[in-house]
Design a protein around this motif. Structure first.
Motif, PDB file in Angstrom:
ATOM      1  N   LYS A  10     -62.489 -39.689  20.285  1.00  0.00           N
ATOM      2  CA  LYS A  10     -61.769 -38.611  20.840  1.00  0.00           C
ATOM      3  C   LYS A  10     -60.702 -38.346  20.036  1.00  0.00           C
ATOM      4  O   LYS A  10     -59.878 -39.119  19.836  1.00  0.00           O
ATOM      5  CB  LYS A  10     -61.436 -38.759  22.319  1.00  0.00           C
ATOM      6  CG  LYS A  10     -60.243 -37.931  22.938  1.00  0.00           C
ATOM      7  CD  LYS A  10     -60.654 -36.510  23.033  1.00  0.00           C
ATOM      8  CE  LYS A  10     -59.702 -35.532  23.162  1.00  0.00           C
ATOM      9  NZ  LYS A  10     -58.516 -35.624  23.901  1.00  0.00           N
ATOM     10  N   LEU A  11     -60.286 -37.073  19.581  1.00  0.00           N
ATOM     11  CA  LEU A  11     -59.259 -36.770  18.638  1.00  0.00           C
ATOM     12  C   LEU A  11     -58.707 -35.738  19.489  1.00  0.00           C
ATOM     13  O   LEU A  11     -58.932 -34.793  19.934  1.00  0.00           O
ATOM     14  CB  LEU A  11     -59.569 -36.308  17.232  1.00  0.00           C
ATOM     15  CG  LEU A  11     -60.342 -37.279  16.556  1.00  0.00           C
ATOM     16  CD1 LEU A  11     -60.650 -36.537  15.137  1.00  0.00           C
ATOM     17  CD2 LEU A  11     -59.559 -38.502  16.071  1.00  0.00           C
ATOM     18  N   SER A  12     -57.092 -35.874  19.432  1.00  0.00           N
ATOM     19  CA  SER A  12     -56.536 -34.647  20.292  1.00  0.00           C
ATOM     20  C   SER A  12     -56.366 -33.598  19.232  1.00  0.00           C
ATOM     21  O   SER A  12     -56.020 -33.738  17.970  1.00  0.00           O
ATOM     22  CB  SER A  12     -54.944 -35.189  20.869  1.00  0.00           C
ATOM     23  OG  SER A  12     -54.248 -35.156  19.903  1.00  0.00           O
ATOM     24  N   GLY A  13     -56.281 -32.395  19.929  1.00  0.00           N
ATOM     25  CA  GLY A  13     -55.813 -31.129  19.031  1.00  0.00           C
ATOM     26  C   GLY A  13     -54.493 -31.179  18.553  1.00  0.00           C
ATOM     27  O   GLY A  13     -53.942 -30.861  17.534  1.00  0.00           O
ATOM     28  N   ILE A  24     -53.408 -26.204  12.439  1.00  0.00           N
ATOM     29  CA  ILE A  24     -54.098 -27.001  11.724  1.00  0.00           C
ATOM     30  C   ILE A  24     -53.449 -27.566  10.464  1.00  0.00           C
ATOM     31  O   ILE A  24     -53.344 -26.874   9.593  1.00  0.00           O
ATOM     32  CB  ILE A  24     -55.609 -26.778  11.361  1.00  0.00           C
ATOM     33  CG1 ILE A  24     -56.319 -26.337  12.818  1.00  0.00           C
ATOM     34  CG2 ILE A  24     -56.591 -27.890  10.721  1.00  0.00           C
ATOM     35  CD1 ILE A  24     -57.703 -25.889  12.718  1.00  0.00           C
ATOM     36  N   ASP A  25     -53.160 -28.845  10.427  1.00  0.00           N
ATOM     37  CA  ASP A  25     -52.580 -29.081   9.190  1.00  0.00           C
ATOM     38  C   ASP A  25     -53.604 -29.858   8.221  1.00  0.00           C
ATOM     39  O   ASP A  25     -54.220 -30.723   8.492  1.00  0.00           O
ATOM     40  CB  ASP A  25     -51.292 -30.329   9.221  1.00  0.00           C
ATOM     41  CG  ASP A  25     -50.873 -31.026   8.076  1.00  0.00           C
ATOM     42  OD1 ASP A  25     -50.947 -30.470   7.199  1.00  0.00           O
ATOM     43  OD2 ASP A  25     -50.223 -32.314   8.296  1.00  0.00           O
ATOM     44  N   ILE A  50     -62.978 -33.274  19.834  1.00  0.00           N
ATOM     45  CA  ILE A  50     -61.513 -32.963  19.282  1.00  0.00           C
ATOM     46  C   ILE A  50     -61.174 -31.875  20.419  1.00  0.00           C
ATOM     47  O   ILE A  50     -61.774 -30.805  21.043  1.00  0.00           O
ATOM     48  CB  ILE A  50     -61.627 -32.277  17.850  1.00  0.00           C
ATOM     49  CG1 ILE A  50     -60.440 -32.108  17.684  1.00  0.00           C
ATOM     50  CG2 ILE A  50     -62.513 -31.095  17.560  1.00  0.00           C
ATOM     51  CD1 ILE A  50     -60.128 -32.457  15.778  1.00  0.00           C
ATOM     52  N   GLY A  51     -59.737 -32.055  20.840  1.00  0.00           N
ATOM     53  CA  GLY A  51     -59.156 -31.336  21.904  1.00  0.00           C
ATOM     54  C   GLY A  51     -58.861 -29.732  21.093  1.00  0.00           C
ATOM     55  O   GLY A  51     -59.312 -29.507  19.850  1.00  0.00           O
ATOM     56  N   GLY A  52     -57.820 -29.019  21.900  1.00  0.00           N
ATOM     57  CA  GLY A  52     -57.553 -27.810  21.471  1.00  0.00           C
ATOM     58  C   GLY A  52     -56.182 -27.530  21.589  1.00  0.00           C
ATOM     59  O   GLY A  52     -55.692 -26.314  21.482  1.00  0.00           O
ATOM     60  N   THR A  79     -61.205 -25.590  20.933  1.00  0.00           N
ATOM     61  CA  THR A  79     -61.707 -26.867  20.627  1.00  0.00           C
ATOM     62  C   THR A  79     -62.799 -26.514  19.495  1.00  0.00           C
ATOM     63  O   THR A  79     -63.082 -27.210  18.668  1.00  0.00           O
ATOM     64  CB  THR A  79     -62.293 -27.541  21.855  1.00  0.00           C
ATOM     65  OG1 THR A  79     -63.594 -26.929  22.279  1.00  0.00           O
ATOM     66  CG2 THR A  79     -61.363 -27.729  22.835  1.00  0.00           C
ATOM     67  N   VAL A  80     -63.381 -25.416  19.628  1.00  0.00           N
ATOM     68  CA  VAL A  80     -64.671 -24.808  18.842  1.00  0.00           C
ATOM     69  C   VAL A  80     -63.883 -24.695  17.266  1.00  0.00           C
ATOM     70  O   VAL A  80     -64.291 -25.168  16.434  1.00  0.00           O
ATOM     71  CB  VAL A  80     -65.363 -23.531  19.008  1.00  0.00           C
ATOM     72  CG1 VAL A  80     -66.190 -23.323  18.060  1.00  0.00           C
ATOM     73  CG2 VAL A  80     -65.886 -23.933  20.510  1.00  0.00           C
ATOM     74  N   ILE A  81     -62.656 -23.972  17.290  1.00  0.00           N
ATOM     75  CA  ILE A  81     -62.068 -23.825  16.101  1.00  0.00           C
ATOM     76  C   ILE A  81     -61.842 -25.171  15.428  1.00  0.00           C
ATOM     77  O   ILE A  81     -61.952 -25.379  14.019  1.00  0.00           O
ATOM     78  CB  ILE A  81     -60.688 -22.922  16.295  1.00  0.00           C
ATOM     79  CG1 ILE A  81     -61.054 -21.456  16.843  1.00  0.00           C
ATOM     80  CG2 ILE A  81     -59.882 -23.072  15.153  1.00  0.00           C
ATOM     81  CD1 ILE A  81     -59.708 -20.579  17.185  1.00  0.00           C
ATOM     82  N   ASN A  82     -61.142 -26.066  16.367  1.00  0.00           N
ATOM     83  CA  ASN A  82     -60.964 -27.169  15.509  1.00  0.00           C
ATOM     84  C   ASN A  82     -61.937 -28.046  14.957  1.00  0.00           C
ATOM     85  O   ASN A  82     -62.104 -28.537  14.305  1.00  0.00           O
ATOM     86  CB  ASN A  82     -60.270 -28.227  16.671  1.00  0.00           C
ATOM     87  CG  ASN A  82     -58.442 -27.817  16.650  1.00  0.00           C
ATOM     88  OD1 ASN A  82     -58.058 -27.011  15.971  1.00  0.00           O
ATOM     89  ND2 ASN A  82     -58.149 -28.062  17.844  1.00  0.00           N
TER      90      ASN A  82
END
Ligand code: UDP
Length: 236
Positions: A10-13, A24-25, A50-52, A79-82
């Motif tokens: 699990k990664l946070s957005g 997004i970096d 991944i979060g958003g 979250t879809v974008i990430n």
């Protein structure tokens, strides 16, 4: 040898923002992709949520006048974008992967089923589970618990910007001490903010351990998989 055979990461957005205040970096994204590649090369089956929060959160949106359900749907789209960004970064370094979505939106991603995910992971593809649970009023922490349980992961690895769970917030309280391991019961009794309650209770009920560690230090994901005790394990 890797410590776990199949993981849900699990990664946070929010972490994706890196040094930027929003979005997004690319540097952080590529660091994450590189760390995931190292672990994929160890033969570990990897599912990722991944979060958003770097783009939109339904709850904060509703405080500014957005309809909560629409706001949550915006959050799920975030979250879809990430997920697409991570998929692209993984693809760029040769890591086979696929984005699965909890809401139908082909051709952006395939509609999620447990069996599709397991088949892909067994063939060595990294699966990125996007759009959370597909329902409003949930978070990606709960989405991760759900997917982790469904895909029968050995552990949920929660990558954060702190190196584990402390008695108090280490950024505010210098006397705070870190746990190497802790039970779900104690997390709940002490009111520790590891994940939201729904997510914790799902893991507790279904016996999915959670390992909290600092994913923002490059190389840490591999260390966790190699068995180094760099974070905190939550278990029954
Ligand atoms: N969300 C949702 N249902 C889910 C997962 C997420 O409605 O199953 C929405 C919710 O609005 C949430 C947003 O998506 O605030 C982004 O997810 P989250 O806040 O968990 O992202 P993170 O904090 O991990 O960046």
């Amino acid at each position: 040898m890797a410590r776990f055979k199949r993981i849900l990461l699990k990664l946070s957005g929010e972490s994706l923002m890196g040094k930027q205040g929003f979005g997004i970096d690319p540097e952080r994204l590529s660091d994450y992709a590189q760390q995931i590649k190292e672990v994929a090369e160890m033969g570990v089956q990897i599912g990722i949520v991944i979060g958003g929060g770097n783009i939109f959160r339904g709850l904060s949106g509703s405080q500014k006048g957005f309809d909560r359900v629409k706001g949550d749907q915006m959050g799920m789209c975030a979250t879809v974008i990430n997920s697409l960004a991570l998929s692209s970064a993984l693809g760029a370094i040769g890591v086979k992967n696929k984005v699965l979505t909890a809401i139908r939106m082909e051709p952006i991603g395939e509609f999620y089923t447990k069996w599709k995910a397991i088949e892909a992971m067994e063939q060595g593809q990294v699966c990125i589970f996007s759009a959370g649970t597909g329902s409003p009023y949930f978070t990606t922490d709960t989405g991760s618990s759900l997917r982790g349980i469904e895909i029968e992961a050995d552990v949920m690895l929660k990558g954060t910007r702190v190196d584990g769970i402390y008695t108090a917030d280490p950024e505010k309280d210098p006397t705070a001490t870190k746990f190497n391991d802790i039970t779900y019961k104690e997390v709940l009794a002490r009111g520790l903010k590891v994940m939201d309650l729904t997510a914790i209770c799902m893991c507790q009920d279904n016996n999915l351990p959670i390992y909290v560690f600092n994913m923002d230090i490059v190389g840490n994901l591999k260390k966790v998989m190699a068995g180094e005790e760099i974070g905190t394990l939550v278990h029954n």
